[in-house]
Design a protein around this motif. Structure first.
Motif, PDB file in Angstrom:
ATOM      1  N   SER A   1      -0.594   4.541  -1.324  1.00 60.53           N
ATOM      2  CA  SER A   1      -1.492   5.513  -1.961  1.00 60.53           C
ATOM      3  C   SER A   1      -1.259   6.944  -1.498  1.00 60.53           C
ATOM      4  O   SER A   1      -1.627   7.886  -2.191  1.00 60.53           O
ATOM      5  CB  SER A   1      -2.953   5.121  -1.710  1.00 60.53           C
TER       6      SER A   1
ATOM      7  N   ASP B   1      -3.964   3.784   6.583  1.00 55.69           N
ATOM      8  CA  ASP B   1      -3.523   3.097   5.370  1.00 55.69           C
ATOM      9  C   ASP B   1      -2.486   2.036   5.735  1.00 55.69           C
ATOM     10  O   ASP B   1      -1.507   2.329   6.430  1.00 55.69           O
ATOM     11  CB  ASP B   1      -2.915   4.087   4.384  1.00 55.69           C
TER      12      ASP B   1
ATOM     13  N   ASN C   1      -8.565  -2.096  -5.025  1.00 54.53           N
ATOM     14  CA  ASN C   1      -9.022  -0.753  -4.697  1.00 54.53           C
ATOM     15  C   ASN C   1      -8.698  -0.406  -3.240  1.00 54.53           C
ATOM     16  O   ASN C   1      -9.040  -1.148  -2.317  1.00 54.53           O
ATOM     17  CB  ASN C   1     -10.541  -0.663  -4.918  1.00 54.53           C
ATOM     18  N   HIS C   2      -8.048   0.723  -3.050  1.00 49.93           N
ATOM     19  CA  HIS C   2      -7.622   1.189  -1.729  1.00 49.93           C
ATOM     20  C   HIS C   2      -8.806   1.338  -0.767  1.00 49.93           C
ATOM     21  O   HIS C   2      -8.745   0.886   0.390  1.00 49.93           O
ATOM     22  CB  HIS C   2      -6.910   2.534  -1.898  1.00 49.93           C
TER      23      HIS C   2
ATOM     24  N   LEU D   1       1.349   5.898  -5.937  1.00 49.15           N
ATOM     25  CA  LEU D   1       0.801   4.614  -6.367  1.00 49.15           C
ATOM     26  C   LEU D   1       1.762   3.880  -7.293  1.00 49.15           C
ATOM     27  O   LEU D   1       1.940   2.661  -7.187  1.00 49.15           O
ATOM     28  CB  LEU D   1      -0.530   4.830  -7.088  1.00 49.15           C
TER      29      LEU D   1
ATOM     30  N   ILE E   1      -4.802  -4.535   2.143  1.00 51.95           N
ATOM     31  CA  ILE E   1      -4.661  -4.854   0.719  1.00 51.95           C
ATOM     32  C   ILE E   1      -4.443  -6.350   0.544  1.00 51.95           C
ATOM     33  O   ILE E   1      -5.014  -6.985  -0.350  1.00 51.95           O
ATOM     34  CB  ILE E   1      -3.505  -4.039   0.113  1.00 51.95           C
TER      35      ILE E   1
ATOM     36  N   THR F   1      -2.238  -1.838  -4.070  1.00 49.42           N
ATOM     37  CA  THR F   1      -3.179  -0.748  -4.328  1.00 49.42           C
ATOM     38  C   THR F   1      -2.834  -0.090  -5.658  1.00 49.42           C
ATOM     39  O   THR F   1      -1.697   0.316  -5.869  1.00 49.42           O
ATOM     40  CB  THR F   1      -3.082   0.321  -3.222  1.00 49.42           C
TER      41      THR F   1
ATOM     42  N   GLU G   1       0.836  -1.201   0.000  1.00 43.52           N
ATOM     43  CA  GLU G   1       0.000   0.000   0.000  1.00 43.52           C
ATOM     44  C   GLU G   1       0.872   1.252   0.000  1.00 43.52           C
ATOM     45  O   GLU G   1       1.670   1.464   0.909  1.00 43.52           O
ATOM     46  CB  GLU G   1      -0.906  -0.026   1.228  1.00 43.52           C
TER      47      GLU G   1
ATOM     48  N   SER H   1      -1.640   2.932 -12.486  1.00 43.81           N
ATOM     49  CA  SER H   1      -2.241   3.639 -11.352  1.00 43.81           C
ATOM     50  C   SER H   1      -3.460   4.416 -11.835  1.00 43.81           C
ATOM     51  O   SER H   1      -3.512   4.864 -12.977  1.00 43.81           O
ATOM     52  CB  SER H   1      -1.226   4.590 -10.714  1.00 43.81           C
TER      53      SER H   1
ATOM     54  N   GLY I   1      -5.661   7.432  -5.125  1.00 47.18           N
ATOM     55  CA  GLY I   1      -4.551   7.937  -4.331  1.00 47.18           C
ATOM     56  C   GLY I   1      -3.697   8.879  -5.152  1.00 47.18           C
ATOM     57  O   GLY I   1      -4.089   9.321  -6.235  1.00 47.18           O
TER      58      GLY I   1
ATOM     59  N   HIS J   1     -10.046  -0.858   2.880  1.00 45.65           N
ATOM     60  CA  HIS J   1     -10.404  -0.411   4.229  1.00 45.65           C
ATOM     61  C   HIS J   1     -11.600  -1.193   4.774  1.00 45.65           C
ATOM     62  O   HIS J   1     -11.699  -1.424   5.987  1.00 45.65           O
ATOM     63  CB  HIS J   1     -10.738   1.082   4.220  1.00 45.65           C
TER      64      HIS J   1
END
Length: 513
Positions: free
Chosen positions: A177, A475, A277-278, A255, A480, A246, A175, A501, A250, A282
């Motif tokens: 982003s 983050d 997808n970031h 990225l 991820i 990711t 990750e 990206s 972002g 989550h």
């Protein structure tokens, strides 16, 4: 296997022969000359090798039948066919067709299907778009298949990934982003390592994240962060089954650093790669704490770069953006107000500390997009620019009048305004969509008042509140990796090496192929 999905607008359950008359009425209305006869339909609905669903208007199955769909799979065969899908003209545009297809795909996976086929009229672009979005590909065209209309048929196929792992996959997630370099490792739904290297201190003197500095910091931090994660998990790269990374949304440059590293690892160790997808990551992080993500769920994601409200019906197939900020993100507003109050960066923890002992009702700062005139168009959207400006003007007026400035009252009142609007809209989303749970994610979740108010409001309305550990809210690479593992275990094919990206990647795109 019995299926039942309730929604304010429709209910889906497994069809039976009592539904046949209503199914035939809709069959004839939708397909005209191509409609099946009643005997054929009856055989299909009750056959042992088929799985048919019926959709009814309203939240129960007492309403009018407005859609149906069927899957056929012969035992011992690794292929299946979508036999039919129909939605009444009046009910189209509500997502019923997609919901029916998702349930058929779930059943196909449960039956260990490797390939699913379907046929669709070449003059039906809406249906083609849906099937393409679900991962089907156009593999052939049957000329003049639909008679007497002389319309071609597209033959489409969805292939589930054939996994040779034979166990829960070990996935390494990357990750990058924004300003945290995160590397996480999971085995299925189990967290093995979650290492985060932040470049926050390097951005502090600028009062916010500088994209070029963030990208450079990722370059420097990736190798040692990866080494720490492998050491924490007591693994080597040869133990990794797949790479997840990711690819948006972002900062573009940031990225690209993570994507470049992930692709290099994928090629070097000859393992598949999953571009994810970031924001959906989550949401997916919740599987690491309780073994699964209970759906449907509403997710409120609040960070320095994002303020988004999502409706998640299925983690890897059906994520809907209900609303988002139309200007500043909540975390960005905290940073800007902190500068006004001459506090340090990042603003979130500084304002949290400054608010101690302050009166949250001392100043009634505006709640953006919460007036009745805003609710019709922006019921689930956020705006914090006006709030930030209101704080700045309040301080400016006080200084002009040479009046004392109570930083604690200002901080507490500002924080209350942010938390109030975030929680109000999130709870409204749960109530409006009859979803009994709310998940919080993003770095701003560290804000004490936001967590307190969310708990108070959720308790008052009987909503389950989920707040992952703070190390999983900010983050991180673990989220991820977790999302990548879910894709693998669902049989999804890996991404190619051609993805790039996408700074504005929509939440509906859970995986980029």
């Amino acid at each position: 296997m019995t299926s039942s999905i309730s929604n304010l607008n429709y209910k889906i359950r497994e069809a039976n022969d009592q539904d046949l008359d209503a199914i035939m009425e809709l069959e004839n209305a939708c397909f005209g000359n191509d409609a099946w006869d009643a005997d054929t339909m009856h055989f299909e609905v009750v056959a042992h090798h088929t799985y048919y669903l019926a959709a009814f208007e309203g939240p129960t199955d007492q309403g009018k039948l407005i859609g149906f769909a069927g899957l056929s799979k012969i035992p011992g065969n690794d292929q299946a066919d979508i036999q039919t899908i129909a939605v009444s003209q009046a009910a189209r545009g509500q997502g019923i067709g997609k919901a029916l297809m998702l349930e058929l795909l779930k059943e196909a996976r449960r039956l260990h299907t490797q390939e699913i086929f379907l046929e669709v009229r070449a003059d039906n672009p809406a249906a083609q778009k849906l099937y393409l979005a679900l991962g089907f590909e156009h593999i052939d065209t049957r000329k003049r298949y639909y008679q007497p209309d002389d319309v071609d048929a597209w033959v489409m196929r969805l292939q589930f990934a054939k996994t040779s792992i034979g166990r829960e996959p070990v996935v390494l997630g990357i990750e990058t982003s924004c300003d945290e370099t995160g590397v996480g490792i999971v085995r299925g739904n189990t967290l093995l390592a979650n290492i985060i290297s932040s470049s926050m201190d390097e951005h502090a003197r600028f009062g916010g994240v500088v994209p070029e500095i963030a990208a450079r910091a990722h370059l420097e931090a990736l190798k040692p962060t990866l080494d720490q994660a492998l050491a924490k998990a007591n693994l080597s790269l040869k133990d990794i089954d797949a790479i997840a990374v990711t690819n948006g949304p972002g900062l573009g440059g940031a990225l690209m650093v993570g994507i470049g590293a992930a692709k290099a690892l994928s090629v070097a160790i000859e393992k598949p790669i999953y571009a994810v997808n970031h924001l959906v990551g989550h949401v997916g992080v919740d599987v690491l704490e309780r073994g699964e993500l209970q759906t449907p769920t509403v997710a409120l994601l609040v960070s320095g770069g994002h303020t988004s409200l999502l409706l998640v019906r299925d983690l890897i197939n059906d994520v809907e953006l209900l609303g988002e900020t139309i200007d500043d993100a909540a975390g960005e507003a905290f940073d800007k107000v902190a500068r006004v109050l001459r506090l340090k960066y990042p603003g979130g923890p500084e304002i949290d500390t400054a608010a101690i002992g302050g009166d949250p009702k001392a100043i009634r700062f505006p709640r953006g997009l919460s007036l009745p005139k805003d609710m019709e168009k922006h019921r689930y959207d956020f705006s914090f620019s006006g709030l930030k400006t209101a704080v700045a003007r309040w301080v400016e007026v006080a200084e002009t009048k040479d009046e004392p400035i109570n930083v604690a009252d200002i901080a507490a009142s500002f924080r209350e305004a942010v938390a109030d609007v975030l929680v109000t809209k999130a709870v409204n989303a749960c109530l409006d969509h009859k979803v009994p749970r709310l998940l919080l994610g993003g770095g701003v979740v560290a804000n004490k008042r936001l967590r307190e108010l969310a708990q108070e409001r959720c308790d008052a309305h009987g909503i389950e509140l989920r707040i992952p550990a703070l190390s999983l809210c900010t983050d991180n690479g673990a989220m991820i990796a977790a999302l990548g593992a879910q894709l693998i275990m669902a049989g999804r094919a890996p991404s190619s090496l051609h993805f790039g990206s996408d700074s504005t990647l929509p939440v509906t795109m859970v995986q980029t192929l």
